[in-house]
Enzyme design. Structure first.
Site, PDB file in Angstrom:
ATOM      1  N   ILE A  95       0.886  -1.158   0.000  1.00  0.00           N
ATOM      2  CA  ILE A  95       0.000   0.000   0.000  1.00  0.00           C
ATOM      3  C   ILE A  95       0.924   1.208   0.000  1.00  0.00           C
ATOM      4  O   ILE A  95       1.597   1.487   0.984  1.00  0.00           O
ATOM      5  CB  ILE A  95      -0.992  -0.030   1.187  1.00  0.00           C
ATOM      6  CG1 ILE A  95      -1.974   1.125   1.119  1.00  0.00           C
ATOM      7  CG2 ILE A  95      -0.308  -0.089   2.508  1.00  0.00           C
ATOM      8  CD1 ILE A  95      -3.145   0.985   2.077  1.00  0.00           C
ATOM      9  N   GLY A 105      -5.582  11.614   2.475  1.00  0.00           N
ATOM     10  CA  GLY A 105      -6.624  10.599   2.527  1.00  0.00           C
ATOM     11  C   GLY A 105      -6.476   9.461   1.536  1.00  0.00           C
ATOM     12  O   GLY A 105      -7.323   8.562   1.498  1.00  0.00           O
ATOM     13  N   ASN A 134       9.584   2.418   9.816  1.00  0.00           N
ATOM     14  CA  ASN A 134       8.590   3.231   9.116  1.00  0.00           C
ATOM     15  C   ASN A 134       7.504   3.638  10.122  1.00  0.00           C
ATOM     16  O   ASN A 134       6.375   3.166  10.088  1.00  0.00           O
ATOM     17  CB  ASN A 134       7.993   2.463   7.928  1.00  0.00           C
ATOM     18  CG  ASN A 134       7.172   3.336   7.018  1.00  0.00           C
ATOM     19  OD1 ASN A 134       6.835   4.475   7.336  1.00  0.00           O
ATOM     20  ND2 ASN A 134       6.822   2.789   5.859  1.00  0.00           N
ATOM     21  N   TYR A 141      -1.421   2.559  10.727  1.00  0.00           N
ATOM     22  CA  TYR A 141      -2.112   1.281  10.920  1.00  0.00           C
ATOM     23  C   TYR A 141      -2.685   1.166  12.332  1.00  0.00           C
ATOM     24  O   TYR A 141      -3.813   0.701  12.509  1.00  0.00           O
ATOM     25  CB  TYR A 141      -1.187   0.107  10.597  1.00  0.00           C
ATOM     26  CG  TYR A 141      -0.827   0.051   9.132  1.00  0.00           C
ATOM     27  CD1 TYR A 141      -1.818   0.006   8.152  1.00  0.00           C
ATOM     28  CD2 TYR A 141       0.495   0.075   8.717  1.00  0.00           C
ATOM     29  CE1 TYR A 141      -1.496  -0.032   6.805  1.00  0.00           C
ATOM     30  CE2 TYR A 141       0.821   0.044   7.363  1.00  0.00           C
ATOM     31  CZ  TYR A 141      -0.175  -0.020   6.416  1.00  0.00           C
ATOM     32  OH  TYR A 141       0.140  -0.042   5.089  1.00  0.00           O
TER      33      TYR A 141
END
Length: 174
Positions: A95, A105, A134, A141
């Protein structure tokens, strides 16, 4: 406005370009040029991407803004998963968003698509690996309900790096 669309095999060149650019932007400052070049050449070769796009257990999506591809998502099911291979799970393998579109967004839309597919396919959970350094992605997340459950090694060229494995258990109601 960001739109999400499924990637077709004839999108391979655009996928290759966005894949290389976003990976480079995200990780070049912390990795050697040699390791980056090797990884980008191997992981984003036309042959490898074509094979991945043809795999029915892998799904790819572009995020587009005003007709421009600004990010992408790769999810894996079943034996296409890179590690766990649990038929009751879905893996987010990639991703990535162009740096200029951070905090707009785009990543959220891509993550929402992965969670939507997890629910549609009635999978128990979605998981991913994220590089331990990261911190921006880890916070993203965590903000979305993911939690760390393990670690694994990710090879970038000659460098062995540690990824934190994270998961999210969505409710199957749409």
């Amino acid at each position: 406005m960001v739109e999400i669309r499924k990637i077709a095999e004839n999108d391979i060149k655009v996928l290759q370009e966005i894949g290389k650019q976003t990976f480079f932007e995200t990780f070049t400052s912390e990795n050697s040029e040699e390791n980056m070049i090797e990884y980008l050449e191997n992981e984003f070769s036309t042959e490898k991407l074509r094979s991945e796009l043809r795999n029915k257990s892998s799904l790819f999506y572009f995020a587009e803004s005003d007709g421009k591809v600004v990010g992408y998502l790769k999810i894996n099911l079943g034996d296409a998963q890179t590690e766990i291979n649990d038929i009751n799970s879905l893996e987010i393998e990639r991703i990535y968003v162009l740096k200029e579109f951070f905090r707009k967004g785009v990543g959220q839309k891509l993550l929402d698509m992965a969670i939507k597919k997890t629910k549609e396919l009635k999978k128990d959970y979605v998981w991913l690996g994220v590089w331990e350094h990261n911190t921006r992605a880890i916070r993203f997340y965590e903000k979305n309900g993911f939690f760390a459950f393990d670690k694994h090694i990710f090879r970038l060229g000659e460098d062995e790096q540690t990824d934190i494995m994270m998961r999210f258990n969505p409710v199957h109601k749409l």
